[in-house]
Structure formats: structure tokens, C-alpha cells
Design a protein around this motif. Sequence first.
Motif, short mmCIF file in Angstrom:
data_model
loop_
_atom_site.label_atom_id
_atom_site.label_comp_id
_atom_site.label_asym_id
_atom_site.label_seq_id
_atom_site.Cartn_x
_atom_site.Cartn_y
_atom_site.Cartn_z
N GLY A 171 38.53 42.37 44.24
CA GLY A 171 38.30 42.45 42.96
C GLY A 171 38.56 41.33 42.14
N ALA A 172 39.66 40.64 42.52
CA ALA A 172 40.20 39.38 41.97
C ALA A 172 38.93 38.33 42.08
N SER A 173 38.50 38.17 43.20
CA SER A 173 37.55 37.06 43.55
C SER A 173 36.25 37.54 42.90
N SER A 174 35.94 38.78 42.77
CA SER A 174 34.66 39.09 42.01
C SER A 174 34.77 38.61 40.46
N VAL A 175 35.96 39.05 39.97
CA VAL A 175 36.25 38.75 38.69
C VAL A 175 36.01 36.94 38.49
N MET A 176 36.76 36.42 39.24
CA MET A 176 36.70 34.80 39.25
C MET A 176 35.24 34.31 39.40
N MET A 177 34.45 34.98 40.22
CA MET A 177 33.02 34.60 40.41
C MET A 177 32.36 34.78 38.91
N THR A 178 32.73 35.42 37.99
CA THR A 178 32.04 35.64 36.84
C THR A 178 32.29 34.32 36.01
N THR A 179 33.04 33.54 36.14
CA THR A 179 33.77 32.34 35.47
C THR A 179 32.74 31.17 35.38
#
Length: 305
Positions: free
Chosen positions: A166-174
Amino acid sequence: MTIFSVVLICVIILSVFQIVLAIIFYDFAINTRKDRTKQFEKGKNQVIIPELTAEEKELLKTAKDVYIKSNDNLKLHALELRSELNKDWIIITHGYFGNATQMIPYAINLIKNYNVLLINLRGHGKSEGNYVDFGVKSRFDILKWLDYININYNSPKIGLYGVSMGASSVMMTTNFSLPKNVKCIIEDSGFTSAKEELKYQLKKVYHFPTFPTFILANSYMKMRHGFAIDDASAINAIAYNRVPILFIHGSNDNLVPPYMMEDLFNKNNGIKEKLLVKDACHASSIFINKKLYLSKVFEFIVKNM
């Protein structure tokens, strides 16, 4: 039988074996509709998923089920928890083969001051889908959840909070232009890229040969689902990030090694802070040193929201 025939048969057998191995690996690593209890028991992966406390179970009872549609028409689910004291929101995303309910221990510490949205990533919990996408498609789903909050709650301040995948998914929105009301990001135990993480798992944990297993599994995924594991790269996305971000990791993480946090931290060019929690294994920092963890999280959120 000639030597050439023997060699040809051996090559064919080896190729079939590798293809079967790649398909097995794909099913093991991607299929979200299998029971993963044994896979994440404390052991090689050292994933701690504690039972909810009585207080956390009571909070869960107050959660409202909400749904949206993804860009590719999947029905996505989240748990909405409202706070009477604040209009700001924190969106929390769970990890690999997890679900929104498992994020209640995080939400219970935030709900006094913030509204909380616990989303089920596609293929997890009550969200439709049958496979892990490592954030490639989930990043667009997170953007849709941002739209949901902004449309229904008049564009409040929002924090994004992800654990593990979930953290990596959030970072991928940046690497997108996030709405200006997204004020901070907290990533806990995220991996640099799905490619690097899966290769690490293949070699260090499961002792699978990375070549050609990974290449074949990657090709199989692209053929079946239209994207490659190579597309899931938080470290490439984070280079474009301009939202303040807090990186958290456990020093004893054997599932996503701590060096990945350092690589992500160094790659990010914006405002950033980090916390390495001593003796914590994967995604367990909040349970190993709750006081330190929450102190840092709240300090960061208040500072930026």
C-alpha cells in the motif's frame, strides 16, 4: 538417438519446467483469492498481523461501507470512519494480500483528530479483482478515492498513508499531479519496485532461480493482464514527488529489506523525514515501538497538515 536429439529433448524439458515454474510463481505471487494464512505466518517473512483488540472491534462496527468504480469498471470498497472533531482526512492503504480491516490499529490512533478512509485495494477484501497489480493500476484507484473525498467532503486537507505494498502504491501516485489539498504522505515498509522486491524474494526467501523464472512470469502477466511487473516502480515515481513524505521501516525487515527505504529516501527530492524502528520486522513498527512510531507520525502530520 543422436547427441543432437538428446540435447534437444533436454532443452525442451528444461524449457517446459521453467514455464511451469513461472506459472506456479505467478499463481503464488499474484492470485489474491487464495488463502494466504500460512504464507504470512511468523517465519521467513516475519509478518505480524495481530488480532484486533476489543476497542478496535468496536471502532470497526462504526465503519461505513462505501464504494466507487475504477477506471476499468471494477467495484472498489472502503471503510469510512468519521471524526466529529476535524474535517481533514487520512486515506490508509493496506499491504500485500491484506485488507482494510487490518488497518484498524492505525485508524484508531488517528480517528480522534481526523476522518479516516481505509481502502481495499483491487483484488483484496470486498473490492473486485482477482490479482495483485503491485500498484500499477491501484495508483489510479487511489486517485479515484481522492476524487471521492474531494467531491463528497468539499476538498479538505488529505494525508495519504500506506503500509507495505500500500505504501508503494501511494508512492506511485506521486508522478501524477496530485490535488493541492494532499498535504503529506506516510509510507511504512514500502518497496522500491515490484521487480526488485520479487527478485529479492525469489533469491533470498524462496530460493527460486531469478532467471528465467522472473522473465517468464513477467511475460505471462503482461499477456494475461496487460501490464508488466517492471511498470510497478515507486522509486521512479518518487523522483517527481513534491509532497512532504515520511519514510518508516523496521530494522529487522526480512520481507522488504531496510536498504529499500534508504534508496527511496535518497531518490526523493522534496521535503522528507525518515524513521528506522529498531528490532521491528515487516510492517510491525507500530506494534514494536508504538510510542515512538505514533509520536513521529503525529508530529509529521501536524507539521504538514
